[in-house]
Scaffold this motif. Structure first.
Motif, short mmCIF file in Angstrom:
data_model
loop_
_atom_site.label_atom_id
_atom_site.label_comp_id
_atom_site.label_asym_id
_atom_site.label_seq_id
_atom_site.Cartn_x
_atom_site.Cartn_y
_atom_site.Cartn_z
N GLY A 37 34.80 96.34 -52.03
CA GLY A 37 33.65 96.15 -52.92
C GLY A 37 33.10 94.75 -52.80
O GLY A 37 33.71 93.87 -52.18
N CYS A 213 36.81 101.96 -54.48
CA CYS A 213 35.58 101.17 -54.41
C CYS A 213 35.29 100.57 -55.78
O CYS A 213 35.17 101.30 -56.77
CB CYS A 213 34.41 102.03 -53.96
N LEU A 237 26.90 100.77 -52.14
CA LEU A 237 28.01 100.04 -52.77
C LEU A 237 27.81 98.53 -52.67
O LEU A 237 28.03 97.80 -53.64
CB LEU A 237 29.32 100.44 -52.11
#
Length: 377
Positions: A37, A213, A237
């Motif tokens: 992330g 994530c 993301l």
């Protein structure tokens, strides 16, 4: 098979202020779970909370069916080892001495290591290929070497879970691969569980069994690498606006050079990829084709070409597609031919090459790029 280490309704944060709530993740023995992330999303906060470096705001962390809140430091240190990014103070200690601290959970009050303990220390040093500087002062070795020694310390601790925060950050390419290979070997041979964070998406995609994530202060998605590493999802993301992510190669591509294409590239089978990247790197807009959508060249050409002539996978180009490519060739006025062999599948590209050759339009890639650099200068 049940998770060996997991979180239940976990809330983490600082000074009583929640950062991420209701975290439900877990990993089995014999598996690697990787957190990915954007920077600042909370990956390190989750890891620090799981190892009791940060106080939990709610929920619990469970190892082998027991809450870590119920474990003593000695009990926990026999179950779990950590490799974090913080620098440690080790004045007057050799690298071997630092690794040896991993055996302290198994010693008496005086912390005296037995001959068997030292054998485990040396075995761990060999596993991370650090024998050459084992007797060097820990403070004098490089960051990358320190990272390997800290992993060795975790190995000789003989844990059932290892938690690592960005373990490859200070390593060169060779040592990144060596470190991850050591982790995979530990997981397979010792049936351990590994929880770690990584910034390198290509490595996370290759080494992980499960991926978590983390984004916008929440756990956004969990799944296998095949489920997580999709072009559109990774772009969302990380909020990628310049360039693109290629899930097939596990790599990032820069954005296409805007403007009218100056050169048409005939490639295929991976032959065009170095040329596409070289042209983009030199600020040269280009067109490419004719590519089937299952060709190795296609994902990179799609990302970097300003104009792209394609056909669906396993479909041969029709006459209209060939004419479209010829029109682009005339507009560009220059053609780079990357492939040297033409079979039945890319017979249309042979026609394009012959068309460009008849018009005197074929150029060598390196000559064309040098020409453009000189013009810009």
């Amino acid at each position: 098979m049940a998770y060996y280490i997991s979180t239940e309704h976990l809330t983490v944060g600082y000074d009583g202020v929640p950062l991420i709530e209701n975290i439900e993740i877990g990993v089995r023995r014999g598996e690697i779970l990787t957190l990915i992330g954007p920077n600042g999303s909370g990956k390190s906060t989750i890891l620090k909370s799981m190892i009791r470096q940060l106080r939990l705001l709610a929920g619990t962390v469970v190892i082998d069916g027991r809450s870590i809140a119920q474990m003593t430091e000695r009990e926990l240190s026999r179950k779990l080892a950590i490799v974090m990014t913080e620098r440690i103070r080790a004045e007057l200690m050799s690298c071997r001495d630092v690794v040896a601290t991993g055996r302290y959970p198994y010693t008496g009050r005086l912390g005296i290591l037995s001959q068997a303990d030292w054998q485990k220390v040396d075995e761990a040093i060999r596993m991370v290929h650090a024998e050459d500087y084992a007797e060097s002062p820990f403070q004098r070795i490089s960051d990358g070497q320190r990272q390997r020694l800290l992993l060795a310390r975790a190995i000789c601790q003989e844990p059932e879970v290892v938690v690592l925060d960005e373990p490859t950050s200070f390593l060169d390419i060779r040592h990144k691969l060596e470190l991850l290979e050591v982790l995979k070997t530990m997981v397979r041979s010792r049936h351990m569980a590994v929880v770690m964070s990584l910034h390198e998406l290509d490595l996370a995609q290759k080494v992980s069994d499960q991926v978590v994530c983390v984004a916008d202060h929440r756990v956004d998605r969990c799944g296998t690498p095949e489920e997580i590493f999709q072009d559109d999802y990774i772009r969302t993301l990380y909020g990628i606006e310049q360039g693109s992510y290629n899930a097939l190669f596990g790599s990032l591509e820069m954005r296409a050079v805007p403007g009218t294409p100056k050169v048409f590239v005939i490639g295929g089978g991976g032959s065009g990829i170095p040329v596409y990247r070289a042209l983009q790197r030199n600020g040269i807009s280009f067109a490419a084709g004719i590519l089937q959508e299952n060709d190795l060249d296609w994902p990179v050409a799609k990302a970097l070409a300003s104009e792209l002539v394609t056909v669906p996978a396993y479909q041969l180009p029709e006459g209209s597609v060939i004419e479209k490519a010829k029109a682009l060739i005339r507009e560009c006025g220059s053609v780079i031919v990357c492939t040297r062999s033409f079979g039945a599948v890319n017979e249309a590209n042979l026609k394009l090459r012959d068309y460009a050759e008849a018009g005197g339009l074929i150029r060598e890639a390196d000559v064309y790029i040098r020409k453009e650099k000189g013009a810009d200068a």
